[in-house]
Scaffold this motif. Structure first.
Motif, short mmCIF file in Angstrom:
data_model
loop_
_atom_site.label_atom_id
_atom_site.label_comp_id
_atom_site.label_asym_id
_atom_site.label_seq_id
_atom_site.Cartn_x
_atom_site.Cartn_y
_atom_site.Cartn_z
N HIS A 264 -53.37 -4.44 -34.07
CA HIS A 264 -54.18 -5.17 -35.05
C HIS A 264 -53.78 -4.79 -36.48
CE1 HIS A 264 -57.57 -7.35 -36.72
NE2 HIS A 264 -57.85 -6.27 -37.45
N ARG A 295 -55.16 -15.15 -43.86
CA ARG A 295 -56.26 -15.68 -43.05
C ARG A 295 -57.03 -14.56 -42.37
NH1 ARG A 295 -59.56 -20.06 -42.67
NH2 ARG A 295 -60.47 -20.11 -40.57
N GLU A 296 -56.34 -13.55 -41.87
CA GLU A 296 -57.00 -12.45 -41.18
C GLU A 296 -57.89 -11.66 -42.14
OE1 GLU A 296 -55.21 -10.38 -37.69
OE2 GLU A 296 -55.07 -8.70 -39.13
N ILE A 298 -59.30 -12.84 -44.87
CA ILE A 298 -60.45 -13.70 -45.16
C ILE A 298 -61.48 -13.61 -44.06
CG2 ILE A 298 -61.20 -16.12 -45.32
CD1 ILE A 298 -58.56 -16.66 -46.82
N GLU A 299 -61.05 -13.70 -42.78
CA GLU A 299 -61.97 -13.65 -41.66
C GLU A 299 -62.71 -12.32 -41.59
OE1 GLU A 299 -62.91 -15.99 -39.59
OE2 GLU A 299 -61.57 -17.48 -40.53
N GLU A 300 -62.05 -11.24 -41.97
CA GLU A 300 -62.66 -9.91 -41.91
C GLU A 300 -63.60 -9.64 -43.08
OE1 GLU A 300 -58.90 -7.79 -39.59
OE2 GLU A 300 -59.32 -7.30 -41.68
N GLU A 301 -63.37 -10.30 -44.21
CA GLU A 301 -64.13 -9.98 -45.42
C GLU A 301 -65.20 -11.01 -45.77
OE1 GLU A 301 -61.33 -9.30 -48.54
OE2 GLU A 301 -60.75 -7.34 -47.75
N PHE A 302 -65.10 -12.22 -45.25
CA PHE A 302 -66.02 -13.29 -45.68
C PHE A 302 -67.41 -13.06 -45.07
CE2 PHE A 302 -67.93 -17.53 -45.58
CZ PHE A 302 -67.74 -17.89 -46.91
#
Length: 302
Positions: A264, A295-296, A298-302
């Motif tokens: 990861h 993108r990864e 963004i997905e972890e922080e949004f």
């Protein structure tokens, strides 16, 4: 480097794939560090082909322009040197260089290429990438209809022979020792007028990397203009393996469709992940890697 040593992403390798990833992330406003030694594996190759808008340019011309364009994105920084080790840290990863500089990032992209293993044949390394070549799509047109050799044996020789027969009918396979081709393969090759020479090679005669002939241990000589081969290789960088990234049976970094490795937060792109060794494909993979890393995050922080 006196600026911040903490980044969103560290890209190890700053050739075509790495620069492409850097551009994608720079345009996504990510703080990126690209670490590069300045020694690409195609450093001897005189021209790049089969790449729309860049056909016939030197690899250096392409990479120089690419770097100039990436440098326009202020959030992308460059470090000249070699990354030697990496560890997982509390907030991501720590990368250490040969001069013991340390940098930190949430994500890593490895665009480090591979190291070709040269056979112990005088003149081979000097011709590699110039007239001893690996890809007909990159170089075959320039040697079309020429007297051409294949340095391979067994199934590999048969497969390359079938492929290169499309570009030239004046073709000889050099097995460099006893042939391991099957009777069926030999018959099919002979039916296409492809010769097979089993003599052991002593050296290659060349002028500035342009091959002129193959010289055998028995003193015989075979004149050729180009020689195709597929060399064994090893990963240029050991850090992905240090961090637990799996390799495939062929010794490439194991990635999915989105350039993600088996670990990861770690992505990879370019020649270290694929047998499709071309500038255009490396650039395409780098663009995907950069977008997927963004993108990864963004997905972890949004």
């Amino acid at each position: 480097m006196k600026e911040s040593k903490i980044f969103d992403v560290i890209v190890v390798g700053g050739s075509y794939a790495g620069l492409s990833a850097g551009m994608a992330m720079g345009r996504a406003l990510r703080n990126v560090l690209i670490i590069d030694s300045g020694k690409p594996c195609n450093i001897q190759t005189p021209h790049s082909h089969n790449f729309l808008t860049q056909d016939g340019k030197t690899p250096k011309e392409i990479s120089t322009l690419a770097k100039q364009q990436v440098e326009k994105y202020n959030s992308v920084k460059f470090y000249s040197g070699i990354a030697t080790s990496g560890i997982k840290s509390k907030n991501g990863f720590e990368i250490t260089t040969q001069t013991n500089d340390k940098f930190y990032a949430k994500k890593l992209i490895f665009a480090t290429g591979v190291k070709d293993i040269m056979p112990n044949i005088k003149g081979f390394a000097e011709c590699w990438g110039i007239s001893v070549i690996h890809c007909p799509y990159c170089h075959g047109y320039e040697y079309k209809n020429d007297k051409t050799g294949i340095f391979a044996n067994g199934d590999m020789a048969f497969e390359i022979g079938k492929l290169i027969n499309n570009w030239t009918k004046d073709l000889t396979i050099f097995t460099n020792g006893k042939s391991t081709l099957t009777k069926e393969q030999i018959l099919k090759l002979q039916n296409h007028n492809i010769k097979i020479i089993e003599s052991v090679i002593n050296h290659l005669e060349h002028k500035n990397g342009q091959i002129e002939s193959v010289v055998f241990e028995d003193k015989t000589i075979e004149k050729i203009n180009a020689l195709y081969t597929r060399l064994q290789f090893e990963q240029q960088c050991e850090i992905p393996k240090q961090l637990g990234c799996e390799l495939t049976e062929q010794n490439y970094i194991n990635i999915d469709f989105f350039q993600k490795t088996t670990e990861h937060g770690i992505f990879a792109c370019g020649d270290n992940t694929s047998l499709m060794r071309s500038v255009s494909y490396a650039i395409a993979m780098g663009g995907v890697a950069g977008a997927m890393v963004n993108r990864e995050i963004i997905e972890e922080e949004f």
